[in-house]
Motif scaffolding. Structure first.
Motif, PDB file in Angstrom:
ATOM      1  N   THR A 162       0.851  -1.186   0.000  1.00  0.00           N
ATOM      2  CA  THR A 162       0.000   0.000   0.000  1.00  0.00           C
ATOM      3  C   THR A 162       0.888   1.237   0.000  1.00  0.00           C
ATOM      4  N   ARG A 163       0.259   2.397  -0.180  1.00  0.00           N
ATOM      5  CA  ARG A 163       1.023   3.648  -0.143  1.00  0.00           C
ATOM      6  C   ARG A 163       1.727   3.808   1.197  1.00  0.00           C
ATOM      7  N   ASN A 164       1.040   3.535   2.281  1.00  0.00           N
ATOM      8  CA  ASN A 164       1.647   3.677   3.608  1.00  0.00           C
ATOM      9  C   ASN A 164       2.786   2.678   3.796  1.00  0.00           C
ATOM     10  N   GLU A 165       2.602   1.457   3.294  1.00  0.00           N
ATOM     11  CA  GLU A 165       3.662   0.447   3.427  1.00  0.00           C
ATOM     12  C   GLU A 165       4.891   0.825   2.621  1.00  0.00           C
ATOM     13  N   MET A 166       4.703   1.357   1.426  1.00  0.00           N
ATOM     14  CA  MET A 166       5.848   1.806   0.633  1.00  0.00           C
ATOM     15  C   MET A 166       6.577   2.943   1.341  1.00  0.00           C
ATOM     16  N   ASP A 167       5.823   3.883   1.890  1.00  0.00           N
ATOM     17  CA  ASP A 167       6.447   4.990   2.619  1.00  0.00           C
ATOM     18  C   ASP A 167       7.230   4.474   3.821  1.00  0.00           C
ATOM     19  N   GLU A 168       6.687   3.461   4.498  1.00  0.00           N
ATOM     20  CA  GLU A 168       7.386   2.896   5.650  1.00  0.00           C
ATOM     21  C   GLU A 168       8.678   2.196   5.225  1.00  0.00           C
ATOM     22  N   MET A 169       8.652   1.466   4.100  1.00  0.00           N
ATOM     23  CA  MET A 169       9.864   0.821   3.609  1.00  0.00           C
ATOM     24  C   MET A 169      10.908   1.852   3.203  1.00  0.00           C
ATOM     25  N   LYS A 170      10.467   2.937   2.584  1.00  0.00           N
ATOM     26  CA  LYS A 170      11.391   4.017   2.229  1.00  0.00           C
ATOM     27  C   LYS A 170      12.025   4.620   3.478  1.00  0.00           C
ATOM     28  N   PHE A 171      11.214   4.799   4.508  1.00  0.00           N
ATOM     29  CA  PHE A 171      11.720   5.365   5.761  1.00  0.00           C
ATOM     30  C   PHE A 171      12.793   4.467   6.370  1.00  0.00           C
ATOM     31  N   ILE A 172      12.554   3.151   6.386  1.00  0.00           N
ATOM     32  CA  ILE A 172      13.515   2.195   6.939  1.00  0.00           C
ATOM     33  C   ILE A 172      14.815   2.220   6.124  1.00  0.00           C
ATOM     34  N   LEU A 173      14.681   2.249   4.797  1.00  0.00           N
ATOM     35  CA  LEU A 173      15.872   2.305   3.952  1.00  0.00           C
ATOM     36  C   LEU A 173      16.655   3.577   4.194  1.00  0.00           C
ATOM     37  N   GLU A 174      15.963   4.704   4.284  1.00  0.00           N
ATOM     38  CA  GLU A 174      16.669   5.968   4.513  1.00  0.00           C
ATOM     39  C   GLU A 174      17.356   5.959   5.875  1.00  0.00           C
ATOM     40  N   GLU A 175      16.692   5.412   6.882  1.00  0.00           N
ATOM     41  CA  GLU A 175      17.320   5.308   8.215  1.00  0.00           C
ATOM     42  C   GLU A 175      18.614   4.510   8.140  1.00  0.00           C
ATOM     43  N   GLY A 176      18.595   3.403   7.401  1.00  0.00           N
ATOM     44  CA  GLY A 176      19.795   2.590   7.258  1.00  0.00           C
ATOM     45  C   GLY A 176      20.891   3.295   6.499  1.00  0.00           C
ATOM     46  N   MET A 177      20.520   4.037   5.452  1.00  0.00           N
ATOM     47  CA  MET A 177      21.523   4.777   4.691  1.00  0.00           C
ATOM     48  C   MET A 177      22.152   5.876   5.541  1.00  0.00           C
ATOM     49  N   LYS A 178      21.359   6.551   6.320  1.00  0.00           N
ATOM     50  CA  LYS A 178      21.898   7.576   7.222  1.00  0.00           C
ATOM     51  C   LYS A 178      22.855   6.969   8.236  1.00  0.00           C
ATOM     52  N   ALA A 179      22.590   5.725   8.640  1.00  0.00           N
ATOM     53  CA  ALA A 179      23.441   5.060   9.634  1.00  0.00           C
ATOM     54  C   ALA A 179      24.759   4.578   9.049  1.00  0.00           C
ATOM     55  N   GLY A 180      24.889   4.599   7.716  1.00  0.00           N
ATOM     56  CA  GLY A 180      26.157   4.224   7.096  1.00  0.00           C
ATOM     57  C   GLY A 180      26.130   3.015   6.205  1.00  0.00           C
ATOM     58  N   ALA A 181      24.935   2.457   5.918  1.00  0.00           N
ATOM     59  CA  ALA A 181      24.850   1.338   4.977  1.00  0.00           C
ATOM     60  C   ALA A 181      25.314   1.785   3.603  1.00  0.00           C
ATOM     61  N   ILE A 182      25.839   0.832   2.827  1.00  0.00           N
ATOM     62  CA  ILE A 182      26.413   1.190   1.527  1.00  0.00           C
ATOM     63  C   ILE A 182      25.376   1.196   0.406  1.00  0.00           C
ATOM     64  N   GLY A 183      24.194   0.668   0.669  1.00  0.00           N
ATOM     65  CA  GLY A 183      23.161   0.633  -0.353  1.00  0.00           C
ATOM     66  C   GLY A 183      22.067  -0.333   0.023  1.00  0.00           C
ATOM     67  N   LEU A 184      21.307  -0.756  -0.977  1.00  0.00           N
ATOM     68  CA  LEU A 184      20.202  -1.690  -0.796  1.00  0.00           C
ATOM     69  C   LEU A 184      20.548  -2.990  -1.506  1.00  0.00           C
ATOM     70  N   SER A 185      20.339  -4.118  -0.849  1.00  0.00           N
ATOM     71  CA  SER A 185      20.491  -5.415  -1.499  1.00  0.00           C
ATOM     72  C   SER A 185      19.117  -6.038  -1.660  1.00  0.00           C
TER      73      SER A 185
END
Length: 538
Positions: A162-185
């Motif tokens: 859903t739209r909310n679920e996609m936004d939540e996944m984006k939020f989790i990915l951005e949180e990980g990138m801010k923490a220093g992850a190198i990308g998405l697998s």
């Protein structure tokens, strides 16, 4: 006074340039001198007749839990590896949401190992913090894993978010990138990753350009669907405007051998029009994964417990058997392309007498049909079985290894019971023994570059991977004449020969096979400049 000086080495500095005689000086974990070093030091090492290279980078592993359960583990250090990249194929222990915690643990267990311990983290950032505190002996970097993200938000549901679920996944990915992850697998062969459409993935990847993050992908099909699968991930990367890295590129199944050349040509065409695409490869013609990967995608909806219930249901079990026994158009049937005689049990908890045996051998011993044998074992083992499967051409492997845009990795699983794939213990010595010294597929300098400066550049791992002043003192010293892998499929848990010393951040960590049990590894956060773009709306 310097901490360490290494004299008289054949220095292969990681650039790909020819080796040269010289010395290296280090102080406070940093390389200070390369060439002629006439400064007193606390320790001096004579590397006469040996190769001095940057520490090797294993750019694709599944050691996510091993580095926490045994921070001084030396499986990779004994091979000259000083840095591992985890979180691959969409498989990782974070994010960990208690609502779907059991689903996540059962999903990743055959790949990343023992999940029975308590996990103290919830977010990717908290997992990274655990690595910071773990007193590790090697360096570690991580991706954000799509499979774990999708499970955290959607469980194992086979539908569009859903739209909310996609936004939540984006939020989790951005949180990980801010923490220093190198990308998405992403792991499109594995459920629930295989339930994601290319459009869903392209939208999720829209987070990455802001953080200069890379997309690493286990493509949807590596057998009959190799070419459309390559085209799919290129479409995702092009649509998102991001760099792409194809994991363990191969052509699975004899009828598909040679297909890697077409895949490489497609990638080169994309590079010619301006796309940044690379790949990696392990130097073996057998792979390793979980037994459940061989089942139809629909049978894994809802996770491992739901899959096991379907196997117990007579009509659904018959449907699974029928599909596994025939070629499929919409998913790669690795059983048909590989054969049960080439599917070997590597790690199993209860029926340990079957370790090292193929499903066909087990079925002959038990008097059952091979597919019934596999399904019954999955029920007895709660779905947690790791396999080695022989499905590649050695010529294909060599073609990918010598390709200019490939780097060499182990793809080692975190499960260390039974008979794990020998790549876990032998990948890097095998590269130099087989593909440099014996086959001459690569020069020494080319091989060193593929496991040092190239992965560092690709994954933005900072000042390491080169032997130049100002860079981290990650160094491997080895004997070119004797370096070799000893691990075999029958006896995989054997350390290699020829590795003399390994330094991690300037500290001697391995000395002639002796693990000095140091704790000077680092959690490496990707070094990047944030792009000048608007913040994501989540």
């Amino acid at each position: 006074m310097l901490d360490t000086v290494i004299h008289n080495g054949h220095i292969v500095d990681g650039t790909g340039n020819p080796w040269f005689f010289g010395s290296i000086g280090m102080k406070d974990g940093i390389i200070t001198h390369v060439g002629s070093v006439n400064i007193e030091s606390k320790e001096t090492i004579d590397a006469k007749g040996q190769i001095v290279a940057p520490g090797f980078i294993d750019g694709h592993t599944h050691s996510d839990l091993l580095v926490l359960s045994d921070p001084q583990i030396d499986i990779k250090l004994q091979q000259g590896v000083t840095t591992e990249v985890v979180g691959n194929c969409g498989l990782a222990p974070a994010p960990f949401v208690k609502k779907h915690g059991t689903l996540l643990k059962e999903y990743v267990a055959p790949i990343i190992g023992d999940t029975l311990c308590d996990w103290s983290w919830e977010t990717v950032e908290e997992y990274i913090s655990e690595l910071d505190k773990a007193n590790i002996s090697e360096n570690v970097s991580t991706y954000v894993a799509h499979g774990a993200v999708r499970i955290a938000v959607m469980g194992f549901e086979n539908r569009e978010p859903t739209r909310n679920e996609m936004d939540e996944m984006k939020f989790i990915l951005e949180e990980g990138m801010k923490a220093g992850a190198i990308g998405l697998s992403i792991g499109l062969l594995y459920s629930p990753g295989r339930y994601a459409t290319k459009e869903e993935l392209a939208e999720l990847c829209s987070v990455l350009p802001k953080y200069d993050g890379i997309l690493s992908t286990h493509i949807r099909g590596e057998g009959n669907n190799l070419i459309p699968s390559i085209k799919e991930v290129i479409w995702i990367a092009e649509k998102s405007g991001i760099s792409l890295h194809v994991s363990h590129l191969k052509a699975a199944g004899k009828r598909n051998w040679g297909g890697v050349m077409e895949a490489l040509n497609i990638i080169e065409d994309a590079r010619a029009r301006g796309m940044d695409i690379t790949c990696d490869v392990y130097p073996y013609d057998a792979g390793s994964t979980s037994l459940t990967t061989l089942l139809p995608p629909w049978s894994l909806e809802g996770g491992i417990p739901a899959c096991l219930e379907r196997i117990r249901n007579a009509s659904l079990r018959n449907k699974i058997k029928e599909e596994v026994g025939e070629e499929q158009e919409i998913w790669d049937n690795l059983v048909v392309s590989t054969g049960w005689d080439n599917v070997v049990i590597s790690s199993i908890m209860k029926n340990t007498q079957f370790e090292g045996m193929s499903i066909l051998e087990i079925s002959q011993n038990t008097g059952k049909d091979p597919i019934d044998t596999a399904l019954d074992l999955l029920l007895e083992e709660d779905g947690n079985i790791s396999i080695v499967y022989y499905h590649m051409s050695s010529n294909d492997v060599e073609q990918v290894i010598k390709w200019d845009y490939s780097l060499v990795i182990s793809d080692s699983l975190g499960c260390q019971i039974g008979k794990p794939h020998p790549r876990t213990f032998g990948t890097f010595p095998r590269l130099f023994a087989k593909y440099v010294r014996e086959n001459r597929t690569l020069t020494l300098e080319q091989a060193v570059r593929k496991v040092t400066s190239f992965p560092v550049q690709r994954f933005k791992l900072g000042k390491r991977g080169l032997l130049v002043p100002g860079y981290k003192g990650d160094i491997t010293i080895f004997n070119y004449r004797t370096i070799s892998d000893v691990a075999t499929y029958e006896q995989p848990m054997q350390y290699p020969e020829g590795i003399s010393y390994v330094f991690v951040n300037g500290v001697k960590t391995i000395e002639h096979k002796r693990n000095l049990r140091t704790s000077h590894g680092e959690m490496i956060r990707a070094e990047r400049l944030l792009c000048n773009c608007h913040s994501l709306h989540v």
